[in-house]
Enzyme design. Sequence first.
Site, short mmCIF file in Angstrom:
data_model
loop_
_atom_site.label_atom_id
_atom_site.label_comp_id
_atom_site.label_asym_id
_atom_site.label_seq_id
_atom_site.Cartn_x
_atom_site.Cartn_y
_atom_site.Cartn_z
CE LYS A 32 24.55 -11.04 -4.12
NZ LYS A 32 25.85 -10.75 -5.02
CD GLU B 128 29.06 -9.36 -7.76
OE1 GLU B 128 28.70 -10.00 -6.66
OE2 GLU B 128 28.96 -8.32 -7.44
CB SER C 281 34.04 -5.29 2.13
OG SER C 281 32.90 -4.66 1.50
CB CYS D 180 37.57 -13.23 6.75
SG CYS D 180 36.74 -14.60 7.27
CD GLU E 72 39.73 -7.10 4.57
OE1 GLU E 72 38.62 -6.40 4.33
OE2 GLU E 72 39.34 -8.35 4.83
P1 NAD Z 1 31.93 -7.40 -0.97
O1 NAD Z 1 31.50 -6.62 0.43
O2 NAD Z 1 32.55 -6.55 -2.09
O3 NAD Z 1 30.86 -8.17 -1.57
C1 NAD Z 1 30.07 -8.81 -0.74
C2 NAD Z 1 28.94 -9.22 -1.36
O4 NAD Z 1 28.04 -7.86 -1.32
C3 NAD Z 1 28.64 -9.65 -2.72
O5 NAD Z 1 27.63 -10.43 -2.76
C4 NAD Z 1 28.44 -8.35 -3.50
O6 NAD Z 1 27.36 -8.45 -4.61
C5 NAD Z 1 27.60 -7.50 -2.47
N1 NAD Z 1 28.10 -5.99 -2.59
C6 NAD Z 1 29.20 -5.59 -3.22
N2 NAD Z 1 28.96 -4.34 -3.29
C7 NAD Z 1 27.96 -3.89 -2.82
C8 NAD Z 1 27.17 -2.53 -2.70
N3 NAD Z 1 27.98 -1.44 -3.00
N4 NAD Z 1 25.94 -2.48 -2.27
C9 NAD Z 1 25.21 -3.73 -2.15
N5 NAD Z 1 25.83 -5.05 -2.27
C10 NAD Z 1 27.21 -5.05 -2.52
O7 NAD Z 1 32.95 -8.58 -0.54
P2 NAD Z 1 33.95 -9.36 -1.12
O8 NAD Z 1 35.01 -8.56 -1.98
O9 NAD Z 1 33.11 -10.38 -2.25
O10 NAD Z 1 34.53 -10.21 -0.06
C11 NAD Z 1 35.93 -10.02 0.72
C12 NAD Z 1 35.44 -9.18 1.82
O11 NAD Z 1 34.65 -10.15 2.57
C13 NAD Z 1 36.76 -8.97 2.87
O12 NAD Z 1 36.52 -7.65 3.36
C14 NAD Z 1 36.60 -10.00 3.89
O13 NAD Z 1 37.24 -9.72 5.10
C15 NAD Z 1 34.84 -10.18 3.83
N6 NAD Z 1 34.94 -11.49 4.60
C16 NAD Z 1 34.51 -11.48 5.96
C17 NAD Z 1 34.15 -12.62 6.54
C18 NAD Z 1 33.74 -12.65 8.06
O14 NAD Z 1 33.49 -13.88 8.46
N7 NAD Z 1 34.06 -11.53 8.68
C19 NAD Z 1 34.25 -14.00 5.92
C20 NAD Z 1 34.65 -13.82 4.46
C21 NAD Z 1 34.98 -12.59 3.65
#
Ligand code: NAD
Length: 487
Positions: free
Chosen positions: A178, A181, A231, A286, A387
């Site tokens: 997945k 989006e 996140s 990240c 963050e």
């Molecule tokens: P996000 O958590 O908003 O989204 C990640 C995924 O979760 C997406 O595919 C999204 O569709 C889904 N999602 C979002 N909200 C949701 C919900 N309420 N319920 C179910 N699914 C949901 O993250 P983002 O904004 O796309 O990415 C940035 C974040 O990712 C930052 O916090 C960053 O630190 C983290 N990140 C961490 C690493 C790591 O290795 N630890 C690597 C890359 C990014």
Amino acid sequence: MKPYSIEKARNYINGAWVQSNSKEEIIVYNPATGERIGAVPSGSASDVDAAVAAAKKAFPAWSETPAAVRARYLFDLRNLMEAHFDELCSICTQEHGKTFEESKGDVRRAIDNVETAAGIPSLMMGQALEQVAPGIDCVSVRQPAGVFAAIAPYNFPSMVPFWFLPYAIATGNTIVIKPSEQVPFSQVRAFELISELKLPPGVVNMVQGGRDVVNALVEHRDIVGVSFVGSSPVAQHVYERASATGKRVQALGGAKNFTIVIDDCNWEKSVANIIDSAFACTGQRCLATSVVIGVGGAYDRLKRELVEQAKRITVGYGLDAGVTMGPLISETHRARVISYIEKGVKEGAELLLDGRDCKVASYPKGHFLGATIFGNVTSAMTIGREEIFGPVLSLMRADSLDEAIKIVNAHPLANASSIYTSAGAAARRYTHAVHASMVGVNIGVAAPMSYFGFGGAKGSFLGDLKAHGRESILFYTNSKTAISRWW
Ligand code: NAD
């Protein structure tokens, strides 16, 4: 290269491109130009059902396919990605906003993982010992486990899904991906390349969409494991829901990465490195440095030199020559990062460089924000704690290395952390004591290569086996131990 555009992304299920069952769609714009690239369906539980059913059907035959045969598909995939390298980079820049050079890093790391997973016949070997008792031998093997899901964030459109897909299928499992989006098209193009491999239908599947797709995946009874990156609040949600339904989970969450600078560092190289760590990919990494702690006399020099160098960053569209920093992913995210800058000012931090006025004349609709630096930040301030995920760097002071370590380790997130020094003893002390599990010594972005494990500690990682490297092989397999005696 002509601009990428697609009417609406489709799902890839059972070896074919199919429309989503959901009527709603999310429009994806180029974050620099504001132009529409295309749309992605919101996705539905019935899309997930179809993908998981295909993956489940493909599993028995795929899991019995010899590892060396599975690896050959990965050799071919690697060659296809290499042949389309510039095109994949260009799509990445168009949907995400990072510069073309940064996209090269994103796509390169995706390919690295395919290359590493192609070594699966060696990587998946088990252990054996004869004569554990007189006439008795013991063999322990790794076996594929079933259908897996991988859920990706927006910040590395090419790389992150490839932290999982190559290892999952190399080990004999089937998978549903997945993508985010917000950046779905890098994976659409990657899956078009995958479709040329003629893998058995159902081995790899992709369902586009948002949270409804995630929630259907984490609860699906036919999925045995979930890899998540995003996140921390969503990582927590995914971890709880997926483990409640008996799945193994690796959930990589958010970060607040601290960098320590000691006065004896190589100043010229260190400052350039810290600038890159804080502002490359517009701070949306990240592993990006978010807080720099100057130990003792280092603080004042850091303040001066970081501001001086950050002023040289050229903001613009990442496909244009000379641009060193692209836009943020969306206007919503830009507003969120600006609200952090406002909180920093309100809570008494010293605004040393303010990126809020940044405008790029040729792209008035771009979500641009200039490099921003705060001095005199404390752990009690919002910008010192949360963050931000944007081009905002906070400077803190500490009187000693021990005090700096205390500040870093008090934080609930522990993804990456770096130290700049010429003293081996300080570097060793820091590497040993810091809670973060990806540590850089004179390295700003301590990103382990694909043959090492990747993942943080504390609130930055939920689970026990990390992404890629040896741990990934363990995550995607079950162990079986056979003890035998022949009379
Ligand atoms: P996000 O958590 O908003 O989204 C990640 C995924 O979760 C997406 O595919 C999204 O569709 C889904 N999602 C979002 N909200 C949701 C919900 N309420 N319920 C179910 N699914 C949901 O993250 P983002 O904004 O796309 O990415 C940035 C974040 O990712 C930052 O916090 C960053 O630190 C983290 N990140 C961490 C690493 C790591 O290795 N630890 C690597 C890359 C990014």
